[in-house]
Design an enzyme around this catalytic site. Structure first.
Site, PDB file in Angstrom:
ATOM      1  N   CYS A 191       0.823  -1.215   0.000  1.00 35.64           N
ATOM      2  CA  CYS A 191       0.000   0.000   0.000  1.00 35.64           C
ATOM      3  C   CYS A 191       0.847   1.251   0.000  1.00 35.64           C
ATOM      4  O   CYS A 191       1.826   1.339   0.747  1.00 35.64           O
ATOM      5  CB  CYS A 191      -0.859   0.067   1.268  1.00 35.64           C
ATOM      6  SG  CYS A 191      -1.937  -1.315   1.475  1.00 35.64           S
ATOM      7  N   ARG A 226     -12.412  -0.569  -6.158  1.00 31.03           N
ATOM      8  CA  ARG A 226     -12.132  -0.462  -4.730  1.00 31.03           C
ATOM      9  C   ARG A 226     -11.680   0.946  -4.367  1.00 31.03           C
ATOM     10  O   ARG A 226     -11.936   1.446  -3.301  1.00 31.03           O
ATOM     11  CB  ARG A 226     -11.051  -1.476  -4.344  1.00 31.03           C
ATOM     12  CG  ARG A 226     -10.546  -1.344  -2.930  1.00 31.03           C
ATOM     13  CD  ARG A 226      -9.510  -2.408  -2.630  1.00 31.03           C
ATOM     14  NE  ARG A 226      -8.734  -2.062  -1.460  1.00 31.03           N
ATOM     15  CZ  ARG A 226      -9.053  -2.408  -0.234  1.00 31.03           C
ATOM     16  NH1 ARG A 226     -10.131  -3.101   0.001  1.00 31.03           N
ATOM     17  NH2 ARG A 226      -8.304  -2.038   0.778  1.00 31.03           N
TER      18      ARG A 226
HETATM   19  P1  XMP Z   1      -0.895  -7.298   3.498  1.00 34.91           P
HETATM   20  O1  XMP Z   1      -0.004  -6.446   4.337  1.00 34.91           O
HETATM   21  O2  XMP Z   1      -1.410  -8.476   4.246  1.00 34.91           O
HETATM   22  O3  XMP Z   1      -2.180  -6.357   3.189  1.00 34.91           O
HETATM   23  O4  XMP Z   1      -0.303  -7.651   2.190  1.00 34.91           O
HETATM   24  C1  XMP Z   1      -3.268  -6.815   2.450  1.00 34.91           C
HETATM   25  C2  XMP Z   1      -4.337  -5.737   2.415  1.00 34.91           C
HETATM   26  O5  XMP Z   1      -3.858  -4.581   1.763  1.00 34.91           O
HETATM   27  C3  XMP Z   1      -4.966  -3.858   1.198  1.00 34.91           C
HETATM   28  N1  XMP Z   1      -4.616  -3.551  -0.181  1.00 34.91           N
HETATM   29  C4  XMP Z   1      -4.177  -2.350  -0.591  1.00 34.91           C
HETATM   30  N2  XMP Z   1      -4.026  -1.192   0.082  1.00 34.91           N
HETATM   31  N3  XMP Z   1      -3.245  -0.158  -1.885  1.00 34.91           N
HETATM   32  C5  XMP Z   1      -3.563  -0.081  -0.580  1.00 34.91           C
HETATM   33  O6  XMP Z   1      -3.433   0.994   0.018  1.00 34.91           O
HETATM   34  C6  XMP Z   1      -3.375  -1.290  -2.639  1.00 34.91           C
HETATM   35  O7  XMP Z   1      -3.058  -1.319  -3.825  1.00 34.91           O
HETATM   36  C7  XMP Z   1      -3.880  -2.442  -1.947  1.00 34.91           C
HETATM   37  N4  XMP Z   1      -4.178  -3.708  -2.359  1.00 34.91           N
HETATM   38  C8  XMP Z   1      -4.624  -4.357  -1.240  1.00 34.91           C
HETATM   39  C9  XMP Z   1      -6.170  -4.722   1.322  1.00 34.91           C
HETATM   40  O8  XMP Z   1      -6.933  -4.215   2.398  1.00 34.91           O
HETATM   41  C10 XMP Z   1      -5.578  -6.099   1.628  1.00 34.91           C
HETATM   42  O9  XMP Z   1      -6.463  -6.923   2.335  1.00 34.91           O
END
Ligand code: XMP
Length: 495
Positions: A312, A409
């Site tokens: 993120c 999203r």
């Molecule tokens: P982890 O740290 O487990 O996080 O890889 C997974 C969660 O990250 C969110 N997610 C995103 N957040 N930009 C963001 O700010 C993105 O491109 C993105 N893709 C996923 C999402 O809540 C996921 O469950």
């Protein structure tokens, strides 16, 4: 010793998992006495507090099946056409059954190629054949993989290859009795027929084996594996929701980076009226005000996190977000009053982070990067500098947004200029989750044992009663708590 959670978290600075520790409690039980069962929404309970993220490099049907077999749950991402996402859900729902009440049926006039299509689409073979190819018409045979394995000509009619010497069970038989017949018959499938010989259901031998191997599996009342699916608030996703519900989805997850919106509130109200029996996890939120509004609109569970994920960049690009432990703490305090669970989504890098997320009020964790790179995650392995890798990308990375789902999203679908809130990269091969998840969960059991709690509800009770004690951790303490002073030739894979 130590401090209550309120002293640690209700301050002028947000903190996250690495910034604090939990003080150990008293142990009078073994790690295997720790029960990790938890409620993730008003009506959905799982045996392990682990949910796989709706991301296109994390959760498709194979991941969701694995998660449910092991006792967690997977949420199928929505960077897919409506039909493809619904088919993924269907694959999970059809994977394991008690009585399969809607089996796929063919007629004697179908060909071996039709069997091939079915195995490809659903991953099973063993298809009952009825007179006219519809369910509830007369059963005339069954075709298993071994009937067609070595047949070169795939245009041969099923009437030529089907087995007609059938063992069946009568309609109305109990699951236990049917299991017994199936066990003794040594056949792969047991068709259930009514007095007139019409097919009403089917049982599968491989389900018996799966039941024995995975006693913790997350299942619905009909003994089918449970699965969730991500949906957006966009008006054209109403059709998606209808289709997912029709295919038996157990949990809808409204996938939005900033969930406190008129669009989501309207959708929640609508869904609760239209589908009172399908739970909805709303989000994402990080403040009490956001969460409270969604609960009042009907949310059955909340997904917490804005920007802590490993891929993120939301906090850097949008200026909004919250440090993850603080976000989970505040929202959990509020949601507990409504008896609604909160899910700590993103930023989980190791076992300690899972335990801490639970200790600050999370009922489960949602993880992306931790499970990406496993055998069960979508995508192919590739090598870079001799290291085996799999792709992992944020759903708001430019790459994923180009596919559509990510754009929904992050509310940028209709925008000409897309601002990325995530990045793409790769993660190292983690092997199979059938080994990795039991390892992670055994670690969490040890962590709860060290804290002195046998289950998640009693941990939460101690948190709210300020009995669970915390202490902040300086940067020097963090360095001391990690591996140090060793010659390192390899970077750690997790953490
Ligand atoms: P982890 O740290 O487990 O996080 O890889 C997974 C969660 O990250 C969110 N997610 C995103 N957040 N930009 C963001 O700010 C993105 O491109 C993105 N893709 C996923 C999402 O809540 C996921 O469950």
């Amino acid at each position: 010793d130590g401090f209550s959670a309120s002293t640690i978290f209700e301050k002028d600075q947000g903190i996250t998992y690495k910034d604090f520790l939990i003080l150990p409690g008293y142990i009078d039980f073994a790690p295997q006495d720790v029960n990790l069962e938890t409620r993730i929404t008003r009506n959905v309970k799982i045996k392990l507090p682990l949910i796989s993220s709706p991301m296109d490099t994390v959760t498709e049907s194979r991941m969701a099946i694995t998660m449910a077999l092991l006792g967690g749950i997977g949420i199928i991402h929505n960077n897919l056409s409506i039909e493809d996402q619904a088919a993924q859900v269907e694959r999970v729902k059809r994977y394991e059954n008690g009585f399969i009440t809607e089996p796929i049926v063919l007629s004697p006039k179908n060909t071996i190629a039709d069997i091939d299509n079915i195995s490809e689409r659903y991953g099973f073979s063993g298809v009952p054949i009825t007179e006219d190819g519809t369910l509830r018409s007369k059963l005339v045979g069954i075709v298993a993989n071994r009937d067609v394995d070595f047949e070169r000509d795939r245009t041969i009619l099923l009437s030529k290859v089907m087995t007609t010497d059938l063992i069946t069970a009568p309609k109305g038989i109990s699951l236990v009795q049917a299991n017994e017949i199936l066990r003794k018959s040594k056949k792969g499938k047991l068709p259930i027929v009514d007095k007139e010989g019409r097919l009403v259901a089917l049982m599968s031998r491989s389900d018996l084996v799966k039941n024995r191997e995975y006693p913790f599996a997350t299942k619905d009342e009909q003994k089918r594996l449970r699965v969730g699916a991500a949906v957006s608030t966009h008006p054209h996703d109403r059709e998606r929701i209808d289709m997912l519900v029709a295919r038996g989805v157990d949990l809808l997850v409204v996938d939005s980076a900033q969930g406190y919106s008129k669009f989501q509130i309207d959708l929640l109200k609508e869904l609760k009226k239209k589908y009172p029996n399908v739970d909805v996890m709303a989000g994402n939120v990080v403040t009490r005000e956001q969460g409270d509004a969604l609960i009042r609109a009907g949310a059955d569970g909340l997904r917490i996190g804005m920007g802590p994920g490993s891929i993120c960049i939301t906090q850097d690009t949008m200026a909004c977000g919250r440090s993850q432990a603080t976000a989970v703490y505040y929202t959990a305090q509020m949601a507990a009053k409504h008896k609604i669970p909160v899910i700590a989504d993103g930023g989980i890098a190791n076992i300690g982070d899972i335990a801490k997320a639970l200790a600050v009020g999370g009922s489960a964790v949602m993880v992306g990067s931790l499970l990406a790179g496993s055998k069960e995650a979508p995508g192919e392995y590739f090598y870079e500098n001799g290291v085996r890798l799999k792709k992992f990308r944020g759903m708001a990375s430019i790459e994923a947004m180009e596919g559509g789902g990510g754009a929904k999203r992050y509310n940028v679908e209709d925008q000409k200029i897309k601002v990325a809130q995530g990045v793409s990269g790769a993660v190292v091969d983690k092997g199979s989750l059938f080994e990795f998840i039991p390892y992670l969960m055994q670690g969490v059991r040890h962590a709860l044992q060290d804290m002195g709690y046998r289950d998640i509800p009693s941990l939460h009770k101690a948190l709210h009663a300020s009995k669970l004690r915390f202490e902040p951790r300086s940067l020097a303490a963090q360095a001391q708590g990690g591996v140090h002073g060793l010659y390192s030739y390899k970077k750690p894979i997790i953490g």
